[in-house]
Design an enzyme around this catalytic site. Structure first.
Site, PDB file in Angstrom:
ATOM      1  N   CYS A 109      -5.041  -6.600  -3.029  1.00 47.64           N
ATOM      2  CA  CYS A 109      -5.573  -5.597  -2.250  1.00 47.64           C
ATOM      3  C   CYS A 109      -6.540  -4.509  -2.671  1.00 47.64           C
ATOM      4  CB  CYS A 109      -5.023  -4.963  -0.944  1.00 47.64           C
ATOM      5  SG  CYS A 109      -5.931  -4.442   0.449  1.00 47.64           S
ATOM      6  N   HIS A 213      -2.571 -10.003   1.056  1.00 49.55           N
ATOM      7  CA  HIS A 213      -1.327  -9.420   0.646  1.00 49.55           C
ATOM      8  C   HIS A 213      -0.365 -10.351   0.715  1.00 49.55           C
ATOM      9  CE1 HIS A 213      -2.011  -4.938   1.096  1.00 49.55           C
ATOM     10  NE2 HIS A 213      -3.107  -5.205   1.648  1.00 49.55           N
ATOM     11  N   GLU A 215       2.710 -10.199  -0.770  1.00 49.76           N
ATOM     12  CA  GLU A 215       3.952  -9.646  -0.383  1.00 49.76           C
ATOM     13  C   GLU A 215       4.395  -9.783   0.949  1.00 49.76           C
ATOM     14  OE1 GLU A 215       1.526  -6.242   0.501  1.00 49.76           O
ATOM     15  OE2 GLU A 215       1.314  -7.885  -0.657  1.00 49.76           O
TER      16      GLU A 215
END
Length: 240
Positions: A109, A213, A215
Site C-alpha cells: 500500500c 493488503h 497481510e
C-alpha cells in the site's frame, strides 16, 4: 535452519506519541517462515544502516498518512491527507539503503508509493479528484474483502505467484503511483488504469510492491500466501 529476519516499518500516532502496527503483518511473516522485527521511525543514517545490515528482508507497511508531495516536486492538492514526516523520511532512507545493499523488499500500500518516490517517480495525490471514472479504492470494512479485480502482465513475478493474469484484491487507499520511476515495471492495473503492482526490472534483486493488503485475510487467500512465501524465500537467500 535460521529463519530470515524481516524488518517492518511501523506507523506513528502523533497524538499518543506511539510507534505501532497492526498484528497481521507480523503474523503473515511468521506463518511464511520469517521472524518479524518492527522498525521505529527514526530517520538516522547510522541507526538504519546498522539495522539493515542485520535484516534479511525489509517490509514497507501501509500507513494512514500520505507522502509529502515535496518529495516528488509537487505542491499539495486539496485531496492530500495528513503527512507524517518521520514516516516519509524513514521509508525513503531505508529504501535507499535497501537499494545499496540489495536487500529483498516487499512494499504494501503506502510501501510501493514510497518505493516509487525513492526511484524518482511520482504519485496521484487523490484518486477521486484526479482519475476519471475511478473505481472505489477505499472500500472500508471489512478490509480483507477482495473488492475489485486487477489485470496482471504476463511473464511477471506477480503472474507467476497468482497463477494467471487476473486476480481479485482488497483495496484501502486514496493515493497511487503515477510514475513508477527508475528500474520499476508496472505489472498490474485496475480497470480505471490505477497501478496496483510494480516490480524491479533487474534480475539480480527482489523488489515487489503491491497496492493492496495481502497481510489481511492471508489465511484464506492463496495469492497473499504466495507473496509472503516468495518474499521470505528471497530473504532467506540474502547474503547466502
Amino acid at each position: 535452519m535460521t529463519r530470515p529476519l524481516i524488518g517492518i516499518t511501523t506507523r506513528l500516532d502523533l497524538v499518543q506519541n506511539t510507534f505501532y502496527l497492526r498484528r497481521f503483518y507480523s503474523e503473515a511473516v511468521i506463518a511464511a517462515g520469517g521472524d518479524p522485527l518492527l522498525i521505529p521511525l527514526h530517520a538516522d543514517e547510522e541507526y538504519l544502516q546498522s539495522l539493515a545490515a542485520r535484516c534479511d528482508g525489509l517490509l514497507f507497511s501501509g500507513s494512514n498518512s500520505d507522502i509529502d508531495p515535496k518529495h516528488y516536486n509537487e505542491e499539495p492538492l486539496p485531496g492530500l491527507g495528513k503527512v507524517v514526516e518521520e514516516r516519509d523520511a524513514t521509508d525513503l532512507l531505508l529504501l535507499r539503503i535497501a537499494e545499496e545493499k540489495n536487500i529483498p523488499v516487499l512494499g504494501i500500500c503506502f510501501g510501493p508509493q514510497s518505493l516509487a518516490v525513492s526511484r524518482s517517480g511520482s504519485l496521484i495525490q487523490d484518486l477521486s479528484s484526479q482519475v476519471e471514472n475511478v473505481l472505489k479504492h477505499d472500500q472500508g470494512e471489512p478490509y480483507s474483502r477482495p473488492s475489485h479485480s486487477i489485470t496482471i502482465e504476463v511473464n511477471s513475478l506477480l503472474a507467476h505467484l497468482a497463477g494467471g493474469i487476473t486476480a481479485r484484491v482488497n483495496s484501502s487507499h486514496h493515493q497511487a503511483i503515477k510514475d513508477p520511476g527508475e528500474n520499476l515495471r508496472i505489472t498490474a492495473t485496475t480497470q480505471d488504469g490505477v497501478i496496483e503492482c510494480v516490480e524491479d526490472t533487474r534480475n539480480d534483486r527482489f523488489v515487489l510492491g503491491v497496492q493492496w493488503h495481502p497481510e489481511l485475510g492471508w489465511e484464506k487467500d492463496d495469492l497473499s500466501q504466495a507473496i509472503f512465501k516468495r518474499f521470505i524465500a528471497e530473504a532467506g537467500n540474502h547474503n547466502v
